[in-house]
Design an enzyme around this catalytic site. Structure first.
Site, short mmCIF file in Angstrom:
data_model
loop_
_atom_site.label_atom_id
_atom_site.label_comp_id
_atom_site.label_asym_id
_atom_site.label_seq_id
_atom_site.Cartn_x
_atom_site.Cartn_y
_atom_site.Cartn_z
N GLU A 137 34.83 18.32 -8.65
CA GLU A 137 34.94 17.13 -7.82
C GLU A 137 35.97 16.13 -8.32
O GLU A 137 35.62 15.01 -8.72
CB GLU A 137 33.58 16.46 -7.68
CG GLU A 137 32.80 16.25 -8.99
CD GLU A 137 31.44 15.60 -8.75
OE1 GLU A 137 31.41 14.49 -8.18
OE2 GLU A 137 30.42 16.20 -9.13
N TYR A 197 40.59 6.90 -7.34
CA TYR A 197 39.99 5.66 -6.85
C TYR A 197 40.93 4.51 -7.17
O TYR A 197 41.16 4.21 -8.35
CB TYR A 197 38.62 5.44 -7.49
CG TYR A 197 37.76 6.70 -7.46
CD1 TYR A 197 37.05 7.04 -6.32
CD2 TYR A 197 37.72 7.57 -8.56
CE1 TYR A 197 36.29 8.21 -6.28
CE2 TYR A 197 36.98 8.73 -8.53
CZ TYR A 197 36.26 9.05 -7.38
OH TYR A 197 35.52 10.21 -7.35
N ASP A 248 0.80 -1.22 0.00
CA ASP A 248 0.00 0.00 0.00
C ASP A 248 0.84 1.27 0.00
O ASP A 248 0.29 2.37 0.09
CB ASP A 248 -0.88 0.02 1.27
CG ASP A 248 -2.25 -0.52 0.97
OD1 ASP A 248 -2.54 -0.75 -0.22
OD2 ASP A 248 -3.04 -0.70 1.92
N HIS A 305 29.66 19.07 -12.72
CA HIS A 305 28.41 19.22 -13.48
C HIS A 305 27.70 20.47 -13.02
O HIS A 305 28.03 21.04 -11.98
CB HIS A 305 27.51 17.99 -13.25
CG HIS A 305 27.39 17.61 -11.80
ND1 HIS A 305 26.48 18.19 -10.95
CD2 HIS A 305 28.12 16.76 -11.03
CE1 HIS A 305 26.63 17.69 -9.73
NE2 HIS A 305 27.63 16.83 -9.73
N1 GLY Z 1 26.64 13.06 -5.77
C1 GLY Z 1 26.69 12.82 -7.15
C2 GLY Z 1 27.75 13.61 -7.78
O1 GLY Z 1 28.65 14.06 -7.13
O2 GLY Z 1 27.71 13.87 -8.94
MN MN Z 2 28.56 16.07 -7.99
MN MN Z 3 28.51 14.47 -5.10
#
Ligand code: GLY
Ligand code: MN
Ligand code: MN
Length: 412
Positions: A361, A365, A23, A333
């Site tokens: 960013e 890794y 539900d 982005h």
């Molecule tokens: N948290 C997703 C990115 O950094 O693009």
């Molecule tokens: Mn991001």
């Molecule tokens: Mn991110």
């Protein structure tokens, strides 16, 4: 409306609810275009914008239903929605196929609608196109992206204020998570802490599923299981952001679980931080996404060679795309109503403009299974991510309140 050719219609729906199990429905979040162009928040709605000569807006919304409202709360209904959301006409969504057909059959030659987002609305629109065909009306289907994306790429004052608020909320929550972190806790306890801290400050949700990745889990780019006991000597990568009034923030920090970097962890972290800072420093209006990416790849390739993760010349590392093994994503982005906010340019060459908001960013890794790496490097994963407003002459780091110097992280 002014950007649309005459005799055309732009259709912007939002999804109906979808079942989670039994539900229970999935948490509902309107599609960003509908929020951007109408502010309307209820499910099962659809906005139609008609260009000249009609120049009208039509919004389809759920009808009032006392039995349903008893369980899930007030519904605007067409009358109230028409008044509050300042559209020309509101209709019940249940009449969409008949009413939208009436609206579109006169004088509309082009239909701006993107298939593939929601199957429910795809079926509705397909039916209308077929009905028009049987009435011998031809209508050209067009990609709505060039109409909807460019205005969303440059944020107005109110949007910037909202994203700053989202980022400020996330920044405080990141610091609280750092303070709370210790070996022996499960990753998801920190996720819970983050949610508590953002909600306490007025966010209604996360902008995307939070990533709380300890040890080797940091090598999984969008790790969301968040179910592992954190160990002494490991790093924790936290990629998490609040959504505030539907606007996203997106911040990543990587820090030692027990508050003390090992020598090799600190060395790699500090070098990556330097790369991130250099990338942020170059940002200004006119710079293309490609230039930022190329520059970041060059800096990271130098780093990978310097610490003996990769061998050969930097030129070869770049040309043969060897860096991709350890940095498989892009510099960042666009950020806005969506965490990965859409971008569009006629020339395909996306350029930064004043009031664009992006993330930067860089990451590194080093998979636990990669035997070409020295054993002490295997399973280390790093990402450092900030949210950045492009100003008239440069850039402003909106997420500046979350420390990122190695010593600052250790002190927290
Ligand atoms: N948290 C997703 C990115 O950094 O693009
Ligand atoms: Mn991001
Ligand atoms: Mn991110």
């Amino acid at each position: 409306m002014g950007n649309m050719p005459e005799h055309s219609a732009l259709i912007l729906p939002s999804s109906p609810l979808t079942k989670r199990s039994g539900d229970v429905d999935h948490f509902y979040r309107p599609l960003s275009d509908l929020i951007y162009f109408s502010g309307f928040e209820e499910s099962h709605s659809c906005l139609i914008i008609l260009s000249k000569p009609s120049a009208k807006t039509h919004l389809f919304v759920q009808e009032k239903d006392p039995a349903k409202e008893l369980w899930t709360g007030p519904i605007y209904g067409p009358e109230r929605a028409e008044e509050i959301f300042q559209v020309d006409n509101c209709y019940p969504s249940s009449d969409f196929s008949d009413t939208a057909l009436k609206i579109l059959k006169n004088n509309i030659h082009s239909l701006y609608y993107n298939f593939g987002v929601n199957p429910y609305w795809d079926t509705q629109i397909e039916k209308i196109i077929n009905d028009l065909k049987t009435k011998k009306k031809t209508i050209t289907l067009c990609d709505s992206t060039p109409l909807t994306v460019p205005p969303r790429m440059q944020k107005n004052e109110e949007e910037i204020k909202t994203i700053k608020k989202a980022t400020a909320i996330s920044s405080k929550a990141h610091i609280e998570v750092m303070k709370y972190c210790r070996a022996g806790l499960n990753e998801r306890e920190l996720h819970g802490r983050f949610l508590f801290e953002i909600m306490k400050r007025g966010a209604h949700a996360e902008a995307y599923p939070g990533i709380f990745a300890s040890g080797p889990n940091a090598c999984i780019l969008h790790y969301t299981s968040n179910n592992r006991i954190m160990q002494e000597g490991e790093l924790l990568l936290v990629d998490a952001g609040a959504e505030y009034n539907y606007y996203a923030s997106d911040i990543t920090r990587t820090f030692p679980v027990n508050g003390k970097f090992s020598k090799i962890q600190k060395d790699l972290y500090t070098k990556l931080l330097e790369v991130q800072k250099q990338t942020i420093q170059m940002l200004k209006p006119g710079l293309s996404f490609k230039t930022i990416q190329d520059s970041l790849v060059e800096l990271l390739s130098h780093l990978m060679k310097e610490v003996n993760i990769l061998s050969g010349s930097v030129k070869n590392i770049i040309q043969e795309k060897k860096y991709k093994k350890y940095f498989p994503h892009t510099f960042g982005h666009s950020l806005g109503l969506d965490v990965h906010d859409p971008v569009f340019s006629e020339t395909k060459n996306i350029e930064l403009k004043e009031n664009t908001i992006i993330t930067v960013e860089p990451g590194l890794y080093l998979p636990p299974t990669d035997t070409s790496l020295k054993p002490e490097l295997r399973g280390l994963g790093f990402r450092i991510e900030d949210d950045i407003l492009i100003t008239k002459t440069g850039a402003e780091v909106l997420s500046h309140a979350v420390p990122k110097e190695a010593e600052e992280l250790e002190n927290i």
